[in-house]
Design a protein around this motif. Sequence first.
Motif, PDB file in Angstrom:
ATOM      1  N   ILE A  46      11.860 -38.677 -31.650  1.00  6.97           N
ATOM      2  CA  ILE A  46      12.117 -37.933 -30.411  1.00  6.97           C
ATOM      3  C   ILE A  46      11.393 -36.594 -30.452  1.00  6.97           C
ATOM      4  O   ILE A  46      10.723 -36.187 -29.491  1.00  6.97           O
ATOM      5  N   ARG A  47      11.520 -35.895 -31.584  1.00  7.78           N
ATOM      6  CA  ARG A  47      10.866 -34.588 -31.705  1.00  7.78           C
ATOM      7  C   ARG A  47       9.347 -34.724 -31.603  1.00  7.78           C
ATOM      8  O   ARG A  47       8.680 -33.912 -30.953  1.00  7.78           O
ATOM      9  N   ASP A  48       8.820 -35.751 -32.232  1.00  7.90           N
ATOM     10  CA  ASP A  48       7.363 -35.945 -32.230  1.00  7.90           C
ATOM     11  C   ASP A  48       6.826 -36.194 -30.826  1.00  7.90           C
ATOM     12  O   ASP A  48       5.811 -35.606 -30.423  1.00  7.90           O
ATOM     13  N   ILE A  49       7.491 -37.071 -30.076  1.00 11.59           N
ATOM     14  CA  ILE A  49       6.976 -37.407 -28.743  1.00 11.59           C
ATOM     15  C   ILE A  49       7.118 -36.220 -27.796  1.00 11.59           C
ATOM     16  O   ILE A  49       6.220 -35.937 -26.994  1.00 11.59           O
ATOM     17  N   LEU A  50       8.230 -35.484 -27.907  1.00  8.69           N
ATOM     18  CA  LEU A  50       8.401 -34.307 -27.053  1.00  8.69           C
ATOM     19  C   LEU A  50       7.383 -33.220 -27.413  1.00  8.69           C
ATOM     20  O   LEU A  50       6.814 -32.576 -26.533  1.00  8.69           O
ATOM     21  N   ARG A  51       7.171 -33.015 -28.702  1.00  6.48           N
ATOM     22  CA  ARG A  51       6.175 -32.027 -29.131  1.00  6.48           C
ATOM     23  C   ARG A  51       4.799 -32.381 -28.571  1.00  6.48           C
ATOM     24  O   ARG A  51       4.074 -31.523 -28.046  1.00  6.48           O
ATOM     25  N   LEU A  52       4.427 -33.656 -28.683  1.00  4.35           N
ATOM     26  CA  LEU A  52       3.120 -34.104 -28.213  1.00  4.35           C
ATOM     27  C   LEU A  52       2.926 -33.777 -26.736  1.00  4.35           C
ATOM     28  O   LEU A  52       1.903 -33.197 -26.339  1.00  4.35           O
ATOM     29  N   TYR A  53       3.907 -34.117 -25.927  1.00  3.06           N
ATOM     30  CA  TYR A  53       3.774 -33.922 -24.479  1.00  3.06           C
ATOM     31  C   TYR A  53       3.896 -32.443 -24.100  1.00  3.06           C
ATOM     32  O   TYR A  53       3.184 -31.966 -23.206  1.00  3.06           O
ATOM     33  N   LEU A  54       4.780 -31.717 -24.771  1.00  3.76           N
ATOM     34  CA  LEU A  54       4.959 -30.305 -24.428  1.00  3.76           C
ATOM     35  C   LEU A  54       3.751 -29.468 -24.844  1.00  3.76           C
ATOM     36  O   LEU A  54       3.316 -28.580 -24.101  1.00  3.76           O
ATOM     37  N   GLU A  55       3.207 -29.735 -26.037  1.00  2.99           N
ATOM     38  CA  GLU A  55       2.026 -28.998 -26.461  1.00  2.99           C
ATOM     39  C   GLU A  55       0.827 -29.327 -25.574  1.00  2.99           C
ATOM     40  O   GLU A  55      -0.004 -28.452 -25.306  1.00  2.99           O
ATOM     41  N   LYS A  56       0.746 -30.565 -25.126  1.00  2.37           N
ATOM     42  CA  LYS A  56      -0.318 -30.942 -24.193  1.00  2.37           C
ATOM     43  C   LYS A  56      -0.194 -30.146 -22.899  1.00  2.37           C
ATOM     44  O   LYS A  56      -1.194 -29.863 -22.228  1.00  2.37           O
ATOM     45  N   ASP A  57       1.047 -29.756 -22.531  1.00  2.00           N
ATOM     46  CA  ASP A  57       1.278 -28.976 -21.316  1.00  2.00           C
ATOM     47  C   ASP A  57       1.161 -27.473 -21.565  1.00  2.00           C
ATOM     48  O   ASP A  57       1.425 -26.686 -20.656  1.00  2.00           O
ATOM     49  N   GLY A  58       0.812 -27.098 -22.795  1.00  2.00           N
ATOM     50  CA  GLY A  58       0.551 -25.690 -23.072  1.00  2.00           C
ATOM     51  C   GLY A  58       1.693 -24.917 -23.701  1.00  2.00           C
ATOM     52  O   GLY A  58       1.606 -23.690 -23.858  1.00  2.00           O
ATOM     53  N   TYR A  59       2.782 -25.588 -24.086  1.00  2.00           N
ATOM     54  CA  TYR A  59       3.920 -24.906 -24.686  1.00  2.00           C
ATOM     55  C   TYR A  59       3.775 -24.798 -26.209  1.00  2.00           C
ATOM     56  O   TYR A  59       3.152 -25.653 -26.845  1.00  2.00           O
ATOM     57  N   ASP A  60       4.359 -23.745 -26.774  1.00  2.00           N
ATOM     58  CA  ASP A  60       4.551 -23.666 -28.219  1.00  2.00           C
ATOM     59  C   ASP A  60       5.879 -24.351 -28.540  1.00  2.00           C
ATOM     60  O   ASP A  60       6.865 -24.169 -27.804  1.00  2.00           O
ATOM     61  N   VAL A  61       5.919 -25.101 -29.614  1.00  2.00           N
ATOM     62  CA  VAL A  61       7.109 -25.891 -29.935  1.00  2.00           C
ATOM     63  C   VAL A  61       7.572 -25.600 -31.355  1.00  2.00           C
ATOM     64  O   VAL A  61       6.761 -25.527 -32.285  1.00  2.00           O
ATOM     65  N   ILE A  62       8.869 -25.409 -31.510  1.00  2.00           N
ATOM     66  CA  ILE A  62       9.483 -25.362 -32.834  1.00  2.00           C
ATOM     67  C   ILE A  62      10.543 -26.446 -32.881  1.00  2.00           C
ATOM     68  O   ILE A  62      11.120 -26.811 -31.849  1.00  2.00           O
ATOM     69  N   GLU A  63      10.799 -26.974 -34.066  1.00  2.00           N
ATOM     70  CA  GLU A  63      11.702 -28.111 -34.205  1.00  2.00           C
ATOM     71  C   GLU A  63      12.889 -27.779 -35.095  1.00  2.00           C
ATOM     72  O   GLU A  63      12.805 -26.927 -35.987  1.00  2.00           O
TER      73      GLU A  63
END
Length: 228
Positions: free
Chosen positions: A14-31
């Motif tokens: 779940i974290r991986d797929i959300l990170r992939l899509y959110l970073e593609k949209d320009g967000y910084d992601v922490i898990e």
Amino acid sequence: MSYKILIADDEPEIRDILRLYLEKDGYDVIEAADGIEAMSAINDETVDLAILDIMMPGIDGYRVLRNIRENNNIPVIILSAKSDDSDKILGLDLGADDYITKPFKPLEAVARVNSNIRRFYSLGAGKLNQPDELIVRDLKLDLGSCLLQQGEKTIELTSVEFKIMRLFMESPGRVFTKQQLFEEGWGDEYLESDNNIMVCISKLRSKLSDGGNAYIKTIRGLGYRLEK
């Protein structure tokens, strides 16, 4: 500006797929893999929005949400396999701004994040001649701090509650439909079966003195209005 999103879920996929899509949209992601890590991230990082799974080891998502709401007004999206209305109501009642049930479509999750980020952080962007506060009767809404004052009583609001109260106080006496309130609060298309508005209005009333019934009126068959 790049917004920072916290993804707290014990499922790496779940974290991986959300990170992939959110970073593609320009967000910084922490898990965070559990509630304890999520609490540490909230305390140690500048998080602009949190996505919380409910059933996490260590500390569950509800307790993390309570902790966030004690000190922070950032948008929070609950992500859970629990789809019962009672679970959704509990999450929203504790201060969540949105609720996504698993399984979910990643693009839908990103759209919800975009909506909450846009609606919440655009409020402080300001325009020329925009007032710093709105006043109706003994209610005063501070647009900078997102705090509602009722006489001497200070009321903390979630981001959705703030947006709904702002809409009410900008046009006291005007009747707003459930669709209008939902689109203002959540920024999404309204579904007739959605009970988020009912929960939000109930929560706002409970925060106001005398149950808020003298302030927020239900107009049967139409919607709600703030009494002038």
